[in-house]
Structures are given as C-alpha cells and as structure tokens.
Design a protein around this motif. Structure first.
Motif, mmCIF file in Angstrom:
data_model
loop_
_atom_site.group_PDB
_atom_site.id
_atom_site.type_symbol
_atom_site.label_atom_id
_atom_site.label_comp_id
_atom_site.label_asym_id
_atom_site.label_seq_id
_atom_site.Cartn_x
_atom_site.Cartn_y
_atom_site.Cartn_z
ATOM 1 N N PRO A 102 0.825 -1.214 0.000
ATOM 2 C CA PRO A 102 0.000 0.000 0.000
ATOM 3 C C PRO A 102 0.852 1.254 0.000
ATOM 4 O O PRO A 102 1.953 1.282 0.551
ATOM 5 C CB PRO A 102 -0.794 -0.128 1.312
ATOM 6 N N GLU B 198 -2.922 7.727 -0.725
ATOM 7 C CA GLU B 198 -3.915 8.116 -1.740
ATOM 8 C C GLU B 198 -4.520 6.922 -2.470
ATOM 9 O O GLU B 198 -4.774 6.986 -3.670
ATOM 10 C CB GLU B 198 -3.292 9.099 -2.739
ATOM 11 N N ASN B 199 -4.742 5.806 -1.752
ATOM 12 C CA ASN B 199 -5.362 4.604 -2.332
ATOM 13 C C ASN B 199 -4.552 4.035 -3.495
ATOM 14 O O ASN B 199 -5.088 3.450 -4.431
ATOM 15 C CB ASN B 199 -6.804 4.890 -2.772
ATOM 16 N N ALA B 200 -3.252 4.234 -3.438
ATOM 17 C CA ALA B 200 -2.343 3.714 -4.464
ATOM 18 C C ALA B 200 -1.634 2.473 -3.917
ATOM 19 O O ALA B 200 -1.575 2.251 -2.709
ATOM 20 C CB ALA B 200 -1.334 4.772 -4.867
ATOM 21 N N PHE B 201 -1.093 1.670 -4.840
ATOM 22 C CA PHE B 201 -0.372 0.456 -4.490
ATOM 23 C C PHE B 201 0.825 0.308 -5.411
ATOM 24 O O PHE B 201 0.790 0.742 -6.561
ATOM 25 C CB PHE B 201 -1.285 -0.772 -4.620
ATOM 26 N N ILE C 119 -3.545 3.009 -8.976
ATOM 27 C CA ILE C 119 -4.553 3.545 -8.063
ATOM 28 C C ILE C 119 -5.715 2.551 -8.044
ATOM 29 O O ILE C 119 -6.229 2.169 -9.095
ATOM 30 C CB ILE C 119 -5.070 4.928 -8.527
ATOM 31 N N MET C 120 -6.124 2.156 -6.847
ATOM 32 C CA MET C 120 -7.259 1.254 -6.709
ATOM 33 C C MET C 120 -8.526 2.010 -7.090
ATOM 34 O O MET C 120 -8.756 3.125 -6.612
ATOM 35 C CB MET C 120 -7.362 0.770 -5.257
ATOM 36 N N SER D 289 -12.116 3.427 -6.958
ATOM 37 C CA SER D 289 -12.931 3.703 -5.769
ATOM 38 C C SER D 289 -14.047 2.663 -5.651
ATOM 39 O O SER D 289 -14.587 2.184 -6.646
ATOM 40 C CB SER D 289 -13.507 5.117 -5.820
ATOM 41 N N ASN D 290 -14.357 2.311 -4.444
ATOM 42 C CA ASN D 290 -15.406 1.338 -4.110
ATOM 43 C C ASN D 290 -15.118 -0.074 -4.616
ATOM 44 O O ASN D 290 -16.030 -0.893 -4.697
ATOM 45 C CB ASN D 290 -16.780 1.799 -4.602
ATOM 46 N N LYS E 51 -13.140 -3.472 -3.795
ATOM 47 C CA LYS E 51 -12.431 -4.197 -2.741
ATOM 48 C C LYS E 51 -12.040 -5.564 -3.283
ATOM 49 O O LYS E 51 -12.858 -6.468 -3.351
ATOM 50 C CB LYS E 51 -13.332 -4.371 -1.517
ATOM 51 N N ASN F 169 -4.917 -7.316 3.328
ATOM 52 C CA ASN F 169 -4.586 -5.999 3.850
ATOM 53 C C ASN F 169 -3.825 -6.211 5.138
ATOM 54 O O ASN F 169 -4.390 -6.680 6.122
ATOM 55 C CB ASN F 169 -5.853 -5.168 4.115
ATOM 56 N N ARG G 186 -1.402 -1.680 9.440
ATOM 57 C CA ARG G 186 -1.267 -0.306 8.977
ATOM 58 C C ARG G 186 0.218 0.085 8.896
ATOM 59 O O ARG G 186 1.010 -0.243 9.774
ATOM 60 C CB ARG G 186 -2.000 0.619 9.933
#
Length: 140
Positions: free
Chosen positions: A28, A31-34, A87-88, A90-91, A93, A116, A119
C-alpha cells in the motif's frame, strides 16, 4: 566469459528454465495507491531473449479490474523485475489478485489472496513525496 553467462548457457543446453514467478508483492501507498513488484524467471532452450506479456487482474465476487502495467511487454532472458504503481478504483475491494504470464508459448497463471496487512506507520501523505518505484529483489 562471466560465470552467470556460462551457467545460463549450460542451463539452456539442458532444456532451459520454464517460465515461473519467483516472487510477488503488492504494497500500500498513500492516496489509495499500491506498488506492485514481481520477479519472473525464464531461460529459453535456445538461450535467446523472449517476449514476455504479463497481465495483472484484481478480482472480487462480482467484478474484475485489469491493472494497466507500466511496461505491458518485457524481454526475458533469465530474471525480469516488473515494477510499477496503480490507483485502486474507488469502491472496489479485491479478494484476489491474478498474475498471468505468457512467453515463448508458455503460459503461467498465479492466483493470490488479497491481504490488507497491518497499517503502515510513517507513510508520506502524498504520492509526490515518495521516491521512484522500488527495484529491490523480492524474497520468495
């Protein structure tokens, strides 16, 4: 002649090394990036470089998302490190990640559970604060 070159020629003469995933990792980022990192190995029996086409797909119960790779085609002769970021959506999973590889008539497909982890502390707040994609080797 370098020892690795001698070893590669010997291995090629004995039929080569089949296409295989040597290591895989997705980490991870802000900004919701991987960041994805895959180490791929293959040595053709003729000892020449071959075209490698990797595909990365995120799967959940109902949908899938194909991740656009930074380099959708690579040349492989030994080990190739595939690195990049995405970038994942949005919404979305993901439950699983599918890595598909094709080179010299060989096809390999690996399915991984999406996990996941704990953290990540001390992560930069923005992708702009991150260095370039990490090219370090992956521990299998």
């Amino acid at each position: 002649m370098v020892l690795n070159k001698v070893h590669a020629e010997t291995l090629s003469g004995k039929g080569g090394m089949p296409l295989q995933v040597l290591g895989a990792n997705i980490n991870p980022l802000p900004e919701n990036a991987f960041e994805y990192k895959f180490d791929i190995g293959m040595l053709a029996n003729d000892g020449r470089s071959k075209l490698l086409t990797p595909t990365l797909i995120l799967l959940n119960d109902d949908n899938f998302v194909e991740v656009p790779l930074d380099h959708p085609v690579e040349m492989i002769e030994g080990i190739v490190r595939i690195r990049g970021r995405f970038i994942m959506p949005s919404n979305f999973k993901p439950l699983q990640v599918k890595l598909s590889l094709e080179a010299d008539g060989q096809e390999v497909e690996q399915l991984y559970d999406w996990k996941n982890g704990a953290r990540v502390n001390n992560m930069p707040l923005s992708l702009l604060e991150l260095p370039e994609v990490d090219d370090s080797p992956i521990e299998p």
